[in-house]
Structure formats: C-alpha cells, structure tokens
Scaffold this active site. Structure first.
Site, PDB file in Angstrom:
ATOM      1  N   GLU A  11       0.835  -1.206   0.000  1.00  0.00           N
ATOM      2  CA  GLU A  11       0.000   0.000   0.000  1.00  0.00           C
ATOM      3  C   GLU A  11       0.874   1.262   0.000  1.00  0.00           C
ATOM      4  O   GLU A  11       1.836   1.360   0.760  1.00  0.00           O
ATOM      5  CB  GLU A  11      -0.893  -0.010   1.246  1.00  0.00           C
ATOM      6  N   LYS A  59     -10.168   2.886  -2.080  1.00  0.00           N
ATOM      7  CA  LYS A  59     -10.345   2.264  -0.753  1.00  0.00           C
ATOM      8  C   LYS A  59     -11.652   2.715  -0.117  1.00  0.00           C
ATOM      9  O   LYS A  59     -11.881   3.920   0.071  1.00  0.00           O
ATOM     10  CB  LYS A  59      -9.150   2.648   0.122  1.00  0.00           C
ATOM     11  N   CYS A  63      -6.039  -2.725   2.332  1.00  0.00           N
ATOM     12  CA  CYS A  63      -5.733  -2.727   3.761  1.00  0.00           C
ATOM     13  C   CYS A  63      -6.963  -2.792   4.681  1.00  0.00           C
ATOM     14  O   CYS A  63      -7.490  -3.870   4.882  1.00  0.00           O
ATOM     15  CB  CYS A  63      -4.836  -1.537   4.094  1.00  0.00           C
TER      16      CYS A  63
END
Lengths: 288, 288
Positions: A40, A113, A150
């Site tokens: 990431e 995200k 994540c």
C-alpha cells in the site's frame, strides 16, 4: 498461475521508491509471474502518521506520472501489476487508490479504498475520502481481480461483494505494523495472527485465493513509530497457506491454481445457501 | 467466565445420549462453569446420512421431554446449557433447533438453524425446514448469546448479524467430519483448518469470542461413514485459540474474558467504519 508479491521498505524519496517498484516488477516478470502485487502507498513514506496539509503534495492524478511509469514497467515485464497510489482527484479531494495495470501497459481499472481507518499513527480519515466506486472487481487479461486495500481486509462484507461480482482472486495491498512502545510481544503476535486470520476467513467463506502484500521497515520518529510487520502471504481457496514472506523476504512467488475454486465450491457450496431473505439488516449500522 | 464444551460420541439410543448430556452438564457445573455447549443433534445418531421418513420419529416438540430433562439438568447444575434438538413443529414441519436453558431451568430461547446444508452423507435439506426466527441472539442470565448451528458457521453474514444485535458470544453446536474413503489426509487437514479458520475469522471481524462444540466418533455403515473430527474449540475475540479439544477430550473448559471485546473493539473499531451505504447487494444471490 505464478503470482509475485513485492514486500519492501519505502523511503522518503518517491523516485527511489518508484525505482524499487520497477525493479520488483521486472524481477516478477523474469521469474515468470503473471501478476505482481505491490504494498500500500509504495511511492511514499507512510505519511498518515501525522496530519499535515503539506503531505497532500504526495498525491497525483491517475493517470499521472507514477501510474504511467508503472504501466511502462508492467508492459516491459509482461506482468499485470496491482499498484497503490495516493490519488489527487481534485483540490481537496483525495483517495487511497489501487491501480491495476495490465501486461500491455493499459490501465485496467482502479479501486478507491472504501473503508478508511483512523487510529493513532494511522490518520487516514484526514487524507482519504472514502471510495465511491463500490466493491467492483477489475477485469484483466489474467482474470477478474477483487482488489481491495488494507483496512477493507477486516470486513467480510467487502470480500463477499467482490466474490458475488465474480472476482477470481482477492488482493489486498496493505500497510500495517506494530508500535513497539505500545504492544508487547504477545499482543503483537495476536495482532499479526488476527490480520492473517480474518483474511484466511475470506478465502474460506468465498472459496477464493487471497493475495496480500504488506510493507516492511520502521517509519516515523520516536513519538510515532510503526514497525511494518511484513508477512505478506498467499492463501488458497480453503485458507491454506501457499506462501508467507515473514519479515524479511523481498519477493514472494507461488503458484495459484485458478481452477481450484470450481472444485472447492462444489464440495462446499456456500453460495447456494445464503439466507438473503434474512440479510437486510447488514445495511444497518447496528440492530438496536 | 468459565465455559465448558462437551464433545462426545452419540449412540443409536436416545436415553443413553440424554444421560451423556446430563453427565456433561453436571460435570460442567461441578467444575464451576457458567455455560456448557453440547454438540449438534446430540440426542440421536447423525440420522441425516440417509433420507428415511421413519427418522422423523426422532423429532419432538420444544418444550418436550428432552428439553425438560435438559432444563432440569441445567437447574440442578446451575449452568446455562446450549443444547441442540430435532424439533417437531407440526406434521411435516421440522427444524434443527438450538435450545438455550438458563441456570434456573427456564427455556431462555431457541434458534432454528437458518442455513441448511445438503451434501452426500449430510442430507439435511430433507429433514430440516430453514429457520424462520432470523439471526436473533438469546438473552440469558450470563449474557446475550449469539447461538448459531453448524453450517451457519461458514457464513460471515450470520455472525455479523448476531454481533450487530449485541451478541456477546458466538456459539456453534456442530456435527462435521471426514469420509475416510473420500478425503486423503492432506485434504482432511485442509478441511479441519478451514472449519476452524472461518470461525476464527468471525471472532476477529466481530471482536467476539467463539465457542464451538463438535461430535466425535464414527457413524454410518461402510457406504456412508462419517468420522466426526472433534476439535471443539474456544477462540478469543482476536481469534486467538483459548482451547482446542483435539479428537479425544470429552470436556473442554476454559476461561473467557467477557470484558475483552470492549478493549479490542477500541483498538480495532471495525463497527465504526462499515460501508453500509455500499452493502445493499449482500441481499442478492449473485451480482450478475
């Protein structure tokens, strides 16, 4: 299908970091991998350790200089690349965005995200607007990729929605670690175990392989120091460990059997029996 | 809070099986446990290995003779009991039902198994109507229990809905095993690992302990033989293993810290960030 994960420490210098990414992409191609997953926000230090408006300078548009440079590396190596960039969409509007570059160098798609964390040393809600592209897999020359990022990895809903949309792999670029000043060794092991464990659950519940890359290295000063714990991994679609990078390996390569989901979902037909008539409250914050 | 799991082989004789349950409940009470969880359908052999209308004779109403006998055992031992019975609701209408008996002998509530499997040797769709009570926790003197049953354990949605309704523990009576004629040793280990792994995922994603009892012993003839694999377990709310019965232990006792969820959910506030605005498709069969 051979898959590579790059797990490396990021420096304060973007150009150095991009060179690392290019090196990893080339190495993956040379090793015969069809796919390489980068950690990431690999272009930069993990800048979310403090809230500082100057750090929005790290962001860039997509397509932009970094995505173009990574696309060229993907094309040169003949590898599909899952990269992770700080996207500037407009003044005051930024996302934490995974970018998929196909092996011909084209931009196959992006994922913004959706779940944004905010904890001491991970002030992501300050930097990133939550994604507005939904849980939508990205089609590539090697299959339909369920790319998430994540904090999404703690949410079974995200993995399920990708599986229901036909994703053939779940992929998570990550940046997670310990603060040695806060967490003792037993707690550190529980956290690492939980991080891998919840994603193993996604593999099993959905009958899909999971590929997760993580950062390594120590970042921050003594007041906010994260030791990124590495342990990038690949799980098969019964949750079995195919590869685990530990804290040291820089590149992890393993074979993923892309036909095994078909077999496993026949012996465990979970998708057949979901009680969708009783799932409406999943869209509620809490059932109170 | 001390919690017990009973893991024992069931015989063709209901009275013998009930006596085993009573013995386990008494032992749990004597050991100071506040809760004991029995395996799935512990009154009978695992009758779903074949489809036979005579086997509906195993069912009984709730309340009924077995639930009353178990309630008396719960009261005598001063222990909350999670039992699992074949419920006859009406002629031609049967459920696989978990029953919670409080320590005063009262019927705290029931949960009718929502997800019904149907695989070779597990012909449950023939016997059990899918539950119609939803994913509703059961309040007891020791807390709010998220009681689910076996096949439910593969569904993150079920665990999540219990957590959203305030469940403090997730509990799964189970009956799962291998067919040694079908599964080699590596596959058996993957299956056992997946079974525990997906439930570890529920613990982690929801910040809740998980308590699962399983049968042991071999049942069926040579054409349909299941070796129930035991390995009843308790996981803490970071997915850490608190206890695992292996294939042999008959009673498993461990301490569960009922305050730890509060702490763990503060460091990992997953419930804060769920993207409920993007979860609507969880109620679809498939996103095609």
């Amino acid at each position: 299908m051979k898959v590579a994960i790059a797990q490396y420490a990021c420096t304060p210098d973007i150009d150095t970091n991009l060179a690392s990414a290019e090196r990893e992409i080339a190495a993956a191609g040379a090793a015969g991998a069809a796919l390489v997953v980068l950690p990431e926000l690999h272009n930069t230090p993990y800048f979310c350790q403090v809230e500082d408006p100057a750090r929005f300078d790290y962001a860039e548009p997509i397509p932009g200089p970094s995505s173009r440079r990574l696309a060229e590396a993907a094309r040169a190596a003949g590898v599909v690349v899952v990269a992770s960039l700080f996207e500037r969409r407009a003044a005051g509007l930024y996302h934490n965005t995974a970018v998929v570059l196909d092996r011909d160098g084209s931009l196959a798609g992006r994922y913004r995200k959706m779940h944004i964390p905010d904890d001491p040393e991970y002030y992501e809600k300050y930097y990133f607007t939550p994604g507005d592209l939904g849980f939508t897999p990205i089609d590539t020359s090697i299959g339909r990729l369920g790319v998430l990022v994540c904090w999404d990895q703690w949410y079974p809903e995200a993995a399920r929605l990708m599986a229901l949309a036909g994703a053939e792999l779940l992929i998570y670029p990550s940046a997670i670690g310990w603060d040695d000043a806060v967490d003792d060794s037993a707690e550190q092991q529980r956290q690492l175990g939980a991080w891998q464990g919840v994603q193993r659950g996604h593999a099993i519940a959905n009958g899909l392989p999971v590929i997760t890359s993580n950062r390594v290295g120590v970042e921050g000063d003594h007041t906010t120091q994260i030791r990124f714990w590495g342990h990038s991994f690949m799980f098969g679609c019964q949750g079995e460990t195919l590869a685990d990078a530990g804290e040291d390996a820089e590149q992890l390569i393993a074979d993923i059997d892309m036909h095994r989901s078909e077999t496993v979902r026949r012996i465990w037909p979970f998708l057949r029996d979901r009680r969708i008539d009783a799932f409406a409250d999943l869209t509620r914050r809490y059932r109170d």
